[in-house]
Enzyme design. Sequence first.
Site, short mmCIF file in Angstrom:
data_model
loop_
_atom_site.label_atom_id
_atom_site.label_comp_id
_atom_site.label_asym_id
_atom_site.label_seq_id
_atom_site.Cartn_x
_atom_site.Cartn_y
_atom_site.Cartn_z
N LEU A 189 0.84 -1.19 0.00
CA LEU A 189 0.00 0.00 0.00
C LEU A 189 0.88 1.24 0.00
O LEU A 189 1.85 1.31 0.73
CB LEU A 189 -0.92 0.02 1.22
N ASP A 190 0.52 2.21 -0.84
CA ASP A 190 1.26 3.47 -0.87
C ASP A 190 0.48 4.52 -0.07
O ASP A 190 -0.55 4.23 0.53
CB ASP A 190 1.51 3.93 -2.31
N SER A 191 0.98 5.75 -0.06
CA SER A 191 0.37 6.78 0.79
C SER A 191 -1.07 7.09 0.37
O SER A 191 -1.92 7.33 1.22
CB SER A 191 1.22 8.05 0.80
N ASP B 37 -3.17 4.94 -0.99
CA ASP B 37 -3.93 3.80 -0.49
C ASP B 37 -4.23 3.97 1.00
O ASP B 37 -5.32 3.66 1.47
CB ASP B 37 -3.17 2.48 -0.69
#
Length: 93
Positions: free
Chosen positions: A37-39, A41
């Site tokens: 997961l990225d920021s 997300d």
Amino acid sequence: MTDTTTRVATIIADFTGEDLSRFSDPRTVTLAKDLSLDSLDMVELSMEIEDVFSIEITDDETAALGMDGPDKSVTIGDVVALIERKRGEGAEA
């Protein structure tokens, strides 16, 4: 697992499309490292959790948890602990 843990794991599994049963203990699954997961997300996931649990996660709490930065060690268990703390605060008010 607690009901909150099960609910959070289900939300995250639905959000990511991941089968969390591949992990022996979902509470130890890291959001960034294990689930990629990225920021963005993290922001979307925070909003979903706020809606489901009827809580507000402040920017400071998000930052302290590391959900808005490069910290790759935030786990499902960390998210559950935040939710349980927030729900406890609401019960006392």
